[in-house]
Motif scaffolding. Structure first.
Motif, short mmCIF file in Angstrom:
data_model
loop_
_atom_site.label_atom_id
_atom_site.label_comp_id
_atom_site.label_asym_id
_atom_site.label_seq_id
_atom_site.Cartn_x
_atom_site.Cartn_y
_atom_site.Cartn_z
N PRO A 92 0.82 -1.22 0.00
CA PRO A 92 0.00 0.00 0.00
C PRO A 92 0.85 1.27 0.00
O PRO A 92 0.45 2.28 -0.57
N VAL A 93 2.00 1.22 0.61
CA VAL A 93 2.89 2.39 0.65
C VAL A 93 3.36 2.72 -0.77
O VAL A 93 3.28 3.87 -1.22
N LEU A 94 3.84 1.71 -1.48
CA LEU A 94 4.35 1.94 -2.83
C LEU A 94 3.23 2.27 -3.81
O LEU A 94 3.40 3.12 -4.69
N ARG A 95 2.09 1.63 -3.66
CA ARG A 95 0.97 1.91 -4.58
C ARG A 95 0.43 3.32 -4.41
O ARG A 95 -0.19 3.85 -5.32
N ALA A 96 0.67 3.93 -3.26
CA ALA A 96 0.20 5.30 -3.02
C ALA A 96 1.10 6.35 -3.69
O ALA A 96 0.71 7.51 -3.80
N LEU A 97 2.28 5.94 -4.14
CA LEU A 97 3.20 6.89 -4.76
C LEU A 97 2.75 7.27 -6.16
O LEU A 97 2.22 6.44 -6.91
N LYS A 98 3.00 8.51 -6.52
CA LYS A 98 2.77 8.96 -7.91
C LYS A 98 4.11 8.93 -8.61
O LYS A 98 5.06 9.62 -8.20
N ILE A 99 4.21 8.12 -9.63
CA ILE A 99 5.47 7.97 -10.35
C ILE A 99 5.31 8.59 -11.72
O ILE A 99 4.45 8.18 -12.51
N GLY A 100 6.16 9.58 -12.02
CA GLY A 100 6.08 10.29 -13.29
C GLY A 100 6.84 9.57 -14.39
O GLY A 100 7.40 8.49 -14.20
N GLU A 101 6.84 10.19 -15.55
CA GLU A 101 7.56 9.65 -16.70
C GLU A 101 9.06 9.66 -16.41
O GLU A 101 9.56 10.54 -15.74
N PHE A 102 9.77 8.70 -16.96
CA PHE A 102 11.20 8.58 -16.77
C PHE A 102 11.94 9.51 -17.72
O PHE A 102 11.55 9.65 -18.89
N LYS A 103 13.03 10.09 -17.26
CA LYS A 103 13.92 10.85 -18.14
C LYS A 103 15.00 9.94 -18.70
O LYS A 103 15.64 10.24 -19.69
#
Length: 193
Positions: A92-103
């Motif tokens: 649940p901790v990781l799923r709550a993160l917003k991960i943007g596009e990779f550079k």
């Protein structure tokens, strides 16, 4: 995930992965296990699992010619199935993160492949909690890209030593304190390494 004293990790040096896998299979049984957890370099594999089978694996490794086998001073048996409670807790901790596009791509040590897909970050991180670190293969990916300089972040120089042992074409500098940060940021620092 594992109460203190019930799990262990050990480095087996001088044996190849297949030999370590065979030893782990021998000591695994009756609900207790030992498995490869860090595939660091040729002839250097770390195992993890329940304390008794890991310690028995140390004895067998010595009998089978390991140049060194030593129990590691760690707080848990990382990167093995015993870490499932930690994986469940991190979900649940990781799923709550917003991960943007990779550079740029990031090598996932659980697959030893470059990941450029933000949607794969959480599943890969969760899998890494209970799966072996494929360090040697991951650094092979780096070596094949033509990268010649790398920085090791954190305390110690373990990864630098592994890189020197396996991929000598890549120079590694430690970045572990303010002095090493200043040295790394000087013009021409990569050429001095």
């Amino acid at each position: 995930a594992v109460p203190p004293g019930q799990g262990a990790m050990a480095a087996l040096i001088g044996l190849e992965l297949q030999q370590v896998q065979e030893i782990c299979a021998e000591v695994t049984g009756d609900g207790k296990l030992a498995v490869p957890a860090n595939l660091n370099a040729p002839g250097q594999v770390v195992i993890a699992g329940h304390a008794a089978p890991v310690r028995r694996a140390l004895e067998i490794a010595k009998e089978r010619g390991a140049s060194m086998s030593v129990e590691l001073k760690v707080s848990a048996p990382f990167h093995c199935p015993l870490m499932q409670p930690a994986r469940d807790g991190m979900k649940p901790v990781l799923r709550a993160l917003k991960i943007g596009e990779f550079k740029f791509g990031v090598i996932a040590n659980v697959t030893a492949e470059v990941n450029r897909d933000p949607a794969r970050v959480v599943p890969l991180l969760l899998e890494q909690i209970t799966s072996p670190v494929r360090w040697e293969e991951s650094m092979g990916v780096v070596a094949r890209t033509g990268i010649t300089d790398a920085i090791e972040f954190g305390c110690g120089r373990v990864l630098m030593g592994l890189m020197r042992r396996t991929y000598r074409t890549i120079r590694v500098r430690p970045l572990e304190d303010l002095a090493s940060l200043k040295a790394a940021s000087e013009p021409g620092a990569a050429a001095k390494a």
